[in-house]
Design a protein around this motif. Structure first.
Motif, PDB file in Angstrom:
ATOM      1  N   GLU A 185       0.852  -1.187   0.000  1.00 55.27           N
ATOM      2  CA  GLU A 185       0.000   0.000   0.000  1.00 55.27           C
ATOM      3  C   GLU A 185       0.888   1.237   0.000  1.00 55.27           C
ATOM      4  O   GLU A 185       2.049   1.184   0.400  1.00 55.27           O
ATOM      5  CB  GLU A 185      -0.903   0.027   1.241  1.00 55.27           C
ATOM      6  N   SER A 186       0.319   2.340  -0.442  1.00 51.61           N
ATOM      7  CA  SER A 186       1.048   3.604  -0.396  1.00 51.61           C
ATOM      8  C   SER A 186       0.075   4.724  -0.051  1.00 51.61           C
ATOM      9  O   SER A 186      -1.141   4.577  -0.183  1.00 51.61           O
ATOM     10  CB  SER A 186       1.739   3.888  -1.729  1.00 51.61           C
ATOM     11  N   VAL A 187       0.654   5.831   0.392  1.00 47.47           N
ATOM     12  CA  VAL A 187      -0.144   7.010   0.713  1.00 47.47           C
ATOM     13  C   VAL A 187       0.728   8.229   0.447  1.00 47.47           C
ATOM     14  O   VAL A 187       1.944   8.186   0.634  1.00 47.47           O
ATOM     15  CB  VAL A 187      -0.640   6.970   2.183  1.00 47.47           C
ATOM     16  N   GLU A 188       0.109   9.299  -0.047  1.00 45.63           N
ATOM     17  CA  GLU A 188       0.821  10.555  -0.242  1.00 45.63           C
ATOM     18  C   GLU A 188       0.494  11.482   0.915  1.00 45.63           C
ATOM     19  O   GLU A 188      -0.677  11.680   1.254  1.00 45.63           O
ATOM     20  CB  GLU A 188       0.462  11.201  -1.580  1.00 45.63           C
ATOM     21  N   VAL A 189       1.551  12.023   1.506  1.00 44.53           N
ATOM     22  CA  VAL A 189       1.432  12.885   2.680  1.00 44.53           C
ATOM     23  C   VAL A 189       1.850  14.293   2.280  1.00 44.53           C
ATOM     24  O   VAL A 189       2.914  14.483   1.669  1.00 44.53           O
ATOM     25  CB  VAL A 189       2.326  12.369   3.827  1.00 44.53           C
ATOM     26  N   ALA A 190       1.037  15.275   2.622  1.00 40.05           N
ATOM     27  CA  ALA A 190       1.331  16.671   2.297  1.00 40.05           C
ATOM     28  C   ALA A 190       2.321  17.234   3.316  1.00 40.05           C
ATOM     29  O   ALA A 190       1.989  18.043   4.187  1.00 40.05           O
ATOM     30  CB  ALA A 190       0.053  17.497   2.268  1.00 40.05           C
ATOM     31  N   ALA A 191       3.563  16.762   3.198  1.00 39.93           N
ATOM     32  CA  ALA A 191       4.661  17.219   4.050  1.00 39.93           C
ATOM     33  C   ALA A 191       5.966  16.827   3.373  1.00 39.93           C
ATOM     34  O   ALA A 191       6.013  15.852   2.619  1.00 39.93           O
ATOM     35  CB  ALA A 191       4.562  16.586   5.438  1.00 39.93           C
ATOM     36  N   PHE A 220      10.394   5.963   1.420  1.00 42.85           N
ATOM     37  CA  PHE A 220       9.926   7.345   1.347  1.00 42.85           C
ATOM     38  C   PHE A 220      10.380   7.937   0.020  1.00 42.85           C
ATOM     39  O   PHE A 220      11.561   7.846  -0.333  1.00 42.85           O
ATOM     40  CB  PHE A 220      10.513   8.146   2.511  1.00 42.85           C
ATOM     41  N   HIS A 221       9.446   8.543  -0.720  1.00 44.02           N
ATOM     42  CA  HIS A 221       9.719   9.060  -2.054  1.00 44.02           C
ATOM     43  C   HIS A 221       9.210  10.496  -2.153  1.00 44.02           C
ATOM     44  O   HIS A 221       8.026  10.751  -1.911  1.00 44.02           O
ATOM     45  CB  HIS A 221       9.030   8.193  -3.116  1.00 44.02           C
ATOM     46  N   GLN A 222      10.088  11.416  -2.526  1.00 46.16           N
ATOM     47  CA  GLN A 222       9.701  12.807  -2.682  1.00 46.16           C
ATOM     48  C   GLN A 222       8.922  12.978  -3.975  1.00 46.16           C
ATOM     49  O   GLN A 222       9.427  12.669  -5.056  1.00 46.16           O
ATOM     50  CB  GLN A 222      10.930  13.709  -2.683  1.00 46.16           C
ATOM     51  N   VAL A 223       7.689  13.437  -3.866  1.00 48.45           N
ATOM     52  CA  VAL A 223       6.855  13.722  -5.034  1.00 48.45           C
ATOM     53  C   VAL A 223       7.156  15.140  -5.516  1.00 48.45           C
ATOM     54  O   VAL A 223       7.373  15.385  -6.695  1.00 48.45           O
ATOM     55  CB  VAL A 223       5.355  13.549  -4.700  1.00 48.45           C
ATOM     56  N   ASP A 224       7.144  16.080  -4.590  1.00 49.11           N
ATOM     57  CA  ASP A 224       7.563  17.456  -4.830  1.00 49.11           C
ATOM     58  C   ASP A 224       8.017  18.018  -3.489  1.00 49.11           C
ATOM     59  O   ASP A 224       8.086  17.270  -2.506  1.00 49.11           O
ATOM     60  CB  ASP A 224       6.451  18.292  -5.496  1.00 49.11           C
ATOM     61  N   GLY A 246       6.734  19.610  -1.164  1.00 50.05           N
ATOM     62  CA  GLY A 246       5.833  19.519  -0.019  1.00 50.05           C
ATOM     63  C   GLY A 246       5.022  18.241   0.054  1.00 50.05           C
ATOM     64  O   GLY A 246       4.089  18.146   0.854  1.00 50.05           O
ATOM     65  N   THR A 247       5.352  17.240  -0.754  1.00 54.77           N
ATOM     66  CA  THR A 247       4.578  15.993  -0.777  1.00 54.77           C
ATOM     67  C   THR A 247       5.522  14.798  -0.802  1.00 54.77           C
ATOM     68  O   THR A 247       6.485  14.780  -1.553  1.00 54.77           O
ATOM     69  CB  THR A 247       3.655  15.924  -2.011  1.00 54.77           C
ATOM     70  N   THR A 248       5.198  13.811   0.033  1.00 50.62           N
ATOM     71  CA  THR A 248       5.990  12.584   0.114  1.00 50.62           C
ATOM     72  C   THR A 248       5.085  11.385  -0.082  1.00 50.62           C
ATOM     73  O   THR A 248       3.995  11.330   0.494  1.00 50.62           O
ATOM     74  CB  THR A 248       6.668  12.481   1.495  1.00 50.62           C
ATOM     75  N   ARG A 249       5.539  10.447  -0.883  1.00 51.80           N
ATOM     76  CA  ARG A 249       4.825   9.175  -1.035  1.00 51.80           C
ATOM     77  C   ARG A 249       5.500   8.162  -0.121  1.00 51.80           C
ATOM     78  O   ARG A 249       6.706   7.939  -0.199  1.00 51.80           O
ATOM     79  CB  ARG A 249       4.846   8.673  -2.471  1.00 51.80           C
ATOM     80  N   LEU A 250       4.722   7.566   0.744  1.00 51.01           N
ATOM     81  CA  LEU A 250       5.194   6.524   1.642  1.00 51.01           C
ATOM     82  C   LEU A 250       4.687   5.201   1.088  1.00 51.01           C
ATOM     83  O   LEU A 250       3.491   5.059   0.843  1.00 51.01           O
ATOM     84  CB  LEU A 250       4.615   6.801   3.041  1.00 51.01           C
ATOM     85  N   MET A 251       5.598   4.267   0.825  1.00 54.59           N
ATOM     86  CA  MET A 251       5.213   2.966   0.267  1.00 54.59           C
ATOM     87  C   MET A 251       5.537   1.882   1.285  1.00 54.59           C
ATOM     88  O   MET A 251       6.660   1.813   1.791  1.00 54.59           O
ATOM     89  CB  MET A 251       5.927   2.721  -1.054  1.00 54.59           C
TER      90      MET A 251
END
Length: 122
Positions: A6-12, A66-70, A72-77
């Motif tokens: 599972e993954s989730v994008e976190v606004a941080a 942990f993957h930087q999307v931009d 201010g956003t990180t994707r946690l897988m």
């Protein structure tokens, strides 16, 4: 043994999301306790944390990356391997309850971090 991904994008920012993940004492605030204890088996600062279950009703191991999307956003897988013991644990896995719990816990983590996130300078 079952595998959950599972993954989730976190606004941080990534460093903030990582910092919250490794602060294990905060976990009871956003993840339901199941009596399991885990031992960290690998840490790559800011990128990856792996663990194996030491005790509890279900053998488990996992890794979170942990993957930087931009900025201010990180994707946690999350990848989780579970091996249930007993009838109830097998039934819970077969019915998708474990998947649902993982999704709920990741979303709770997301809300936990976003509620405490440092505002980005504009």
């Amino acid at each position: 043994m079952g595998r959950i991904e599972e993954s989730v994008e976190v606004a941080a920012p990534l460093d903030e999301v990582y910092r919250h993940w490794v602060r294990c004492e905060d976990f009871p605030q956003f993840m339901r306790a199941d009596g399991s204890e885990s031992v960290t088996t690998e840490v790559v600062e800011g990128e990856r944390v792996a663990w194996a279950g030491a005790t509890g009703p279900v053998n488990h191991s996992g890794v979170v990356t942990f993957h930087q999307v931009d900025a201010g956003t990180t994707r946690l897988m999350l990848q989780l391997e579970i091996e249930p013991h007993g009838l109830w644990e097998h039934l819970a896995e077969a019915l998708g309850f474990v998947d649902r719990r993982v999704i709920d816990d990741l979303n709770d983590f997301k809300h936990h971090v976003e509620a405490r996130a440092t505002p980005m300078a504009g």
